[in-house]
Design a protein around this motif. Structure first.
Motif, PDB file in Angstrom:
ATOM      1  N   ARG A 116     -59.387  40.852  12.954  1.00  0.00           N
ATOM      2  CA  ARG A 116     -57.960  40.944  12.627  1.00  0.00           C
ATOM      3  C   ARG A 116     -57.213  41.903  13.536  1.00  0.00           C
ATOM      4  NH1 ARG A 116     -56.937  43.023   7.114  1.00  0.00           N
ATOM      5  NH2 ARG A 116     -54.863  42.137   7.352  1.00  0.00           N
ATOM      6  N   GLY A 117     -57.894  42.976  13.960  1.00  0.00           N
ATOM      7  CA  GLY A 117     -57.243  43.976  14.795  1.00  0.00           C
ATOM      8  C   GLY A 117     -56.322  44.904  14.045  1.00  0.00           C
ATOM      9  N   SER A 118     -56.460  44.984  12.716  1.00  0.00           N
ATOM     10  CA  SER A 118     -55.622  45.881  11.925  1.00  0.00           C
ATOM     11  C   SER A 118     -56.298  46.157  10.588  1.00  0.00           C
ATOM     12  CB  SER A 118     -54.231  45.273  11.681  1.00  0.00           C
ATOM     13  OG  SER A 118     -54.334  44.112  10.877  1.00  0.00           O
ATOM     14  N   VAL A 119     -55.755  47.158   9.881  1.00  0.00           N
ATOM     15  CA  VAL A 119     -56.255  47.483   8.540  1.00  0.00           C
ATOM     16  C   VAL A 119     -55.056  47.856   7.680  1.00  0.00           C
ATOM     17  CG1 VAL A 119     -56.702  49.874   9.226  1.00  0.00           C
ATOM     18  CG2 VAL A 119     -57.832  48.962   7.200  1.00  0.00           C
ATOM     19  N   ASP A 120     -55.107  47.484   6.402  1.00  0.00           N
ATOM     20  CA  ASP A 120     -54.037  47.804   5.460  1.00  0.00           C
ATOM     21  C   ASP A 120     -54.647  48.050   4.090  1.00  0.00           C
ATOM     22  OD1 ASP A 120     -53.699  45.205   3.680  1.00  0.00           O
ATOM     23  OD2 ASP A 120     -53.980  44.530   5.738  1.00  0.00           O
ATOM     24  N   PRO A 121     -53.883  48.610   3.140  1.00  0.00           N
ATOM     25  CA  PRO A 121     -54.465  48.962   1.832  1.00  0.00           C
ATOM     26  C   PRO A 121     -55.058  47.788   1.065  1.00  0.00           C
ATOM     27  CG  PRO A 121     -52.384  50.108   2.148  1.00  0.00           C
ATOM     28  CD  PRO A 121     -52.515  49.142   3.286  1.00  0.00           C
ATOM     29  N   MET A 122     -54.589  46.581   1.328  1.00  0.00           N
ATOM     30  CA  MET A 122     -55.090  45.402   0.613  1.00  0.00           C
ATOM     31  C   MET A 122     -56.137  44.638   1.421  1.00  0.00           C
ATOM     32  SD  MET A 122     -53.595  45.343  -2.316  1.00  0.00           S
ATOM     33  CE  MET A 122     -53.841  43.654  -2.854  1.00  0.00           C
ATOM     34  N   MET A 123     -56.614  45.209   2.507  1.00  0.00           N
ATOM     35  CA  MET A 123     -57.510  44.477   3.401  1.00  0.00           C
ATOM     36  C   MET A 123     -58.738  43.941   2.683  1.00  0.00           C
ATOM     37  SD  MET A 123     -59.505  45.756   6.853  1.00  0.00           S
ATOM     38  CE  MET A 123     -60.866  46.538   5.977  1.00  0.00           C
ATOM     39  N   GLY A 124     -59.323  44.724   1.798  1.00  0.00           N
ATOM     40  CA  GLY A 124     -60.559  44.308   1.158  1.00  0.00           C
ATOM     41  C   GLY A 124     -60.379  43.484  -0.091  1.00  0.00           C
ATOM     42  N   PHE A 125     -59.137  43.335  -0.570  1.00  0.00           N
ATOM     43  CA  PHE A 125     -58.930  42.696  -1.870  1.00  0.00           C
ATOM     44  C   PHE A 125     -59.341  41.229  -1.863  1.00  0.00           C
ATOM     45  CE2 PHE A 125     -56.216  40.241  -4.785  1.00  0.00           C
ATOM     46  CZ  PHE A 125     -56.584  40.817  -5.994  1.00  0.00           C
ATOM     47  N   PHE A 126     -58.768  40.452  -0.946  1.00  0.00           N
ATOM     48  CA  PHE A 126     -59.028  39.011  -0.953  1.00  0.00           C
ATOM     49  C   PHE A 126     -60.461  38.673  -0.522  1.00  0.00           C
ATOM     50  CE2 PHE A 126     -54.360  39.052  -0.819  1.00  0.00           C
ATOM     51  CZ  PHE A 126     -54.101  38.243  -1.910  1.00  0.00           C
ATOM     52  N   PRO A 127     -61.039  39.332   0.501  1.00  0.00           N
ATOM     53  CA  PRO A 127     -62.444  39.045   0.807  1.00  0.00           C
ATOM     54  C   PRO A 127     -63.381  39.311  -0.363  1.00  0.00           C
ATOM     55  CG  PRO A 127     -61.430  40.207   2.634  1.00  0.00           C
ATOM     56  CD  PRO A 127     -60.438  40.232   1.515  1.00  0.00           C
ATOM     57  N   VAL A 128     -63.150  40.406  -1.104  1.00  0.00           N
ATOM     58  CA  VAL A 128     -64.034  40.697  -2.233  1.00  0.00           C
ATOM     59  C   VAL A 128     -63.764  39.749  -3.397  1.00  0.00           C
ATOM     60  CG1 VAL A 128     -64.555  42.431  -4.002  1.00  0.00           C
ATOM     61  CG2 VAL A 128     -64.539  43.065  -1.604  1.00  0.00           C
ATOM     62  N   LEU A 129     -62.521  39.309  -3.544  1.00  0.00           N
ATOM     63  CA  LEU A 129     -62.239  38.289  -4.559  1.00  0.00           C
ATOM     64  C   LEU A 129     -63.025  37.020  -4.260  1.00  0.00           C
ATOM     65  CD1 LEU A 129     -60.601  37.404  -7.035  1.00  0.00           C
ATOM     66  CD2 LEU A 129     -58.776  36.696  -5.467  1.00  0.00           C
ATOM     67  N   LYS A 130     -63.025  36.596  -2.987  1.00  0.00           N
ATOM     68  CA  LYS A 130     -63.820  35.429  -2.608  1.00  0.00           C
ATOM     69  C   LYS A 130     -65.314  35.715  -2.776  1.00  0.00           C
ATOM     70  CE  LYS A 130     -60.156  33.114  -1.181  1.00  0.00           C
ATOM     71  NZ  LYS A 130     -59.864  32.969   0.248  1.00  0.00           N
ATOM     72  N   ALA A 131     -65.714  36.952  -2.485  1.00  0.00           N
ATOM     73  CA  ALA A 131     -67.124  37.311  -2.649  1.00  0.00           C
ATOM     74  C   ALA A 131     -67.538  37.268  -4.112  1.00  0.00           C
ATOM     75  CB  ALA A 131     -67.383  38.699  -2.070  1.00  0.00           C
ATOM     76  N   PHE A 132     -66.644  37.676  -4.997  1.00  0.00           N
ATOM     77  CA  PHE A 132     -66.950  37.593  -6.431  1.00  0.00           C
ATOM     78  C   PHE A 132     -67.122  36.139  -6.858  1.00  0.00           C
ATOM     79  CE2 PHE A 132     -65.312  37.106 -10.813  1.00  0.00           C
ATOM     80  CZ  PHE A 132     -66.357  37.736 -11.481  1.00  0.00           C
ATOM     81  N   ILE A 133     -66.245  35.266  -6.368  1.00  0.00           N
ATOM     82  CA  ILE A 133     -66.393  33.840  -6.650  1.00  0.00           C
ATOM     83  C   ILE A 133     -67.740  33.339  -6.132  1.00  0.00           C
ATOM     84  CG2 ILE A 133     -65.471  31.547  -6.092  1.00  0.00           C
ATOM     85  CD1 ILE A 133     -62.680  32.897  -5.963  1.00  0.00           C
ATOM     86  N   ALA A 134     -68.111  33.810  -4.927  1.00  0.00           N
ATOM     87  CA  ALA A 134     -69.399  33.418  -4.351  1.00  0.00           C
ATOM     88  C   ALA A 134     -70.563  33.919  -5.203  1.00  0.00           C
ATOM     89  CB  ALA A 134     -69.514  33.959  -2.926  1.00  0.00           C
ATOM     90  N   THR A 135     -70.421  35.118  -5.756  1.00  0.00           N
ATOM     91  CA  THR A 135     -71.481  35.674  -6.600  1.00  0.00           C
ATOM     92  C   THR A 135     -71.674  34.833  -7.851  1.00  0.00           C
ATOM     93  OG1 THR A 135     -70.914  37.900  -5.819  1.00  0.00           O
ATOM     94  CG2 THR A 135     -72.263  37.755  -7.789  1.00  0.00           C
ATOM     95  N   VAL A 136     -70.572  34.427  -8.464  1.00  0.00           N
ATOM     96  CA  VAL A 136     -70.657  33.578  -9.659  1.00  0.00           C
ATOM     97  C   VAL A 136     -71.223  32.213  -9.292  1.00  0.00           C
ATOM     98  CG1 VAL A 136     -69.322  32.465 -11.480  1.00  0.00           C
ATOM     99  CG2 VAL A 136     -68.771  34.808 -10.784  1.00  0.00           C
ATOM    100  N   LEU A 137     -70.769  31.662  -8.166  1.00  0.00           N
ATOM    101  CA  LEU A 137     -71.259  30.353  -7.729  1.00  0.00           C
ATOM    102  C   LEU A 137     -72.765  30.393  -7.474  1.00  0.00           C
ATOM    103  CD1 LEU A 137     -70.740  27.437  -6.746  1.00  0.00           C
ATOM    104  CD2 LEU A 137     -70.251  28.379  -4.490  1.00  0.00           C
ATOM    105  N   GLY A 138     -73.225  31.455  -6.828  1.00  0.00           N
ATOM    106  CA  GLY A 138     -74.648  31.547  -6.529  1.00  0.00           C
ATOM    107  C   GLY A 138     -75.497  31.838  -7.743  1.00  0.00           C
ATOM    108  N   GLY A 139     -74.941  32.530  -8.714  1.00  0.00           N
ATOM    109  CA  GLY A 139     -75.688  32.917  -9.902  1.00  0.00           C
ATOM    110  C   GLY A 139     -75.562  34.418 -10.105  1.00  0.00           C
ATOM    111  N   LEU A 140     -74.750  34.839 -11.066  1.00  0.00           N
ATOM    112  CA  LEU A 140     -74.440  36.255 -11.249  1.00  0.00           C
ATOM    113  C   LEU A 140     -75.714  37.061 -11.470  1.00  0.00           C
ATOM    114  CD1 LEU A 140     -71.952  38.060 -11.329  1.00  0.00           C
ATOM    115  CD2 LEU A 140     -71.897  37.778 -13.809  1.00  0.00           C
ATOM    116  N   GLY A 141     -75.935  38.066 -10.604  1.00  0.00           N
ATOM    117  CA  GLY A 141     -77.137  38.884 -10.691  1.00  0.00           C
ATOM    118  C   GLY A 141     -78.254  38.415  -9.782  1.00  0.00           C
ATOM    119  N   SER A 142     -78.087  37.262  -9.125  1.00  0.00           N
ATOM    120  CA  SER A 142     -79.097  36.741  -8.217  1.00  0.00           C
ATOM    121  C   SER A 142     -78.750  37.124  -6.786  1.00  0.00           C
ATOM    122  CB  SER A 142     -79.185  35.215  -8.343  1.00  0.00           C
ATOM    123  OG  SER A 142     -79.977  34.665  -7.310  1.00  0.00           O
TER     124      SER A 142
END
Length: 295
Positions: A211-237
């Motif tokens: 991206r070439g930049s950083v802002d206070p919300m930078m990690g919000f959407f990637p981790v939101l997608k990561a949480f979806i990925a965690t549930v999709l894969g199997g929470l705790g797996s």
């Protein structure tokens, strides 16, 4: 065919970021039952570590290392000050705590540094590209894939070969029994947070380099997608978190590349609909945890 292969490389690059973030979430959840929504702010803190290091004149490689260290320190500080005293609390209390920590950090980033994106000047070669056949492949996506493979390989070695890794796996199976055997619980939990912080720091390095930049919300959407990925894969797996990350990344890139223009605004809705469809068939996820809620 060349376009498809090029998009698959982009999918592996993005999926690798989601996989590392999802794995960080899954490691902490599997041991202490915490879904850490402040995990994205650990990633953001690592990005600001890179930015401030380069402002103070550190070379890019040193700045990246400082960013990694900053993410680990933030994860450990978060565990020690906010989550250790809440250990054993119910799920709702842990969720509220993680949301509160996340909001506090966002306010500190906005008021202490900047509410707007701040640019990070990486060497021009890092944003270059090269040709393979008819494909134009970016240096950053290639580095992202390589870093992801190495990182996941090293983590597998730690979890399967080192004493602290085996203790973490045992804690994921039966934390109370591990404590009865005399293993120091605080040490195991701190190690889990440190590893999750390191994975978030690696994701911050890749994300900021692209991206070439950083802002206070930078990690919000990637981790939101990561949480979806965690549930999709199997929470705790742990394996499920990695698989889910790559699946979500692939769906996101392919829908962006091949959806008709009329459907492009609905890309996220289509991706989430696909995730829901999978969960309807496999409600425990693609690779569910071997025991109840954790593995």
């Amino acid at each position: 065919m060349d376009q498809l292969l090029q998009q698959l490389i982009n999918a592996l690059s993005l999926g690798g970021i989601y996989a590392m973030l999802a794995l960080g979430l899954a490691i902490v959840f599997s041991i202490v039952g915490l879904i850490n929504f402040a995990h994205g702010d650990i990633m953001t803190f690592g990005g600001y570590g890179i930015f401030l290091s380069m402002v103070f004149g550190f070379p890019p490689i040193a700045a990246l290392c400082i960013g990694l260290g900053a993410a680990v320190v933030m994860a450990l500080a978060m565990e020690r000050t906010a989550f250790r005293v809440m250990r054993g609390a119910d799920v709702i209390s842990l969720l509220i705590t993680s949301f509160a920590v996340s909001e506090i950090l966002k306010v500190l980033f906005q008021n202490g540094i900047s509410a707007r994106p701040v640019p990070i000047s990486f060497p021009a070669a890092w944003s270059g590209s090269y040709q393979i056949g008819g494909m134009t492949i970016g240096v950053a996506p290639t580095a992202s894939i390589l870093v992801t493979i190495v990182s996941l390989g090293c983590l597998t070695f730690v979890l399967r070969r080192l004493a602290i890794g085996m203790a973490m796996r045992a804690a994921a199976e039966d934390f109370d029994m591990l404590r009865m055997l005399g293993v120091r619980a605080n040490r195991v939990v701190a190690a889990a947070f440190a590893i999750s912080g390191l994975l978030a720091g690696i994701a911050a390095v890749i994300w900021t380099a692209q991206r070439g930049s950083v802002d206070p919300m930078m990690g919000f959407f990637p981790v939101l997608k990561a949480f979806i990925a965690t549930v999709l894969g199997g929470l705790g797996s742990l394996g499920g978190a990695v698989l889910g990350g790559f699946v979500v990344g692939t769906l996101e890139v392919l829908t962006q590349a091949f959806l008709p223009d009329a459907l492009a605004p609905y890309r996220d809705a289509i991706v989430l609909s696909a995730v829901i469809a999978v969960l309807l068939v496999r409600p425990d996820g693609l690779l569910p945890a071997r025991s109840g809620a954790r593995s």
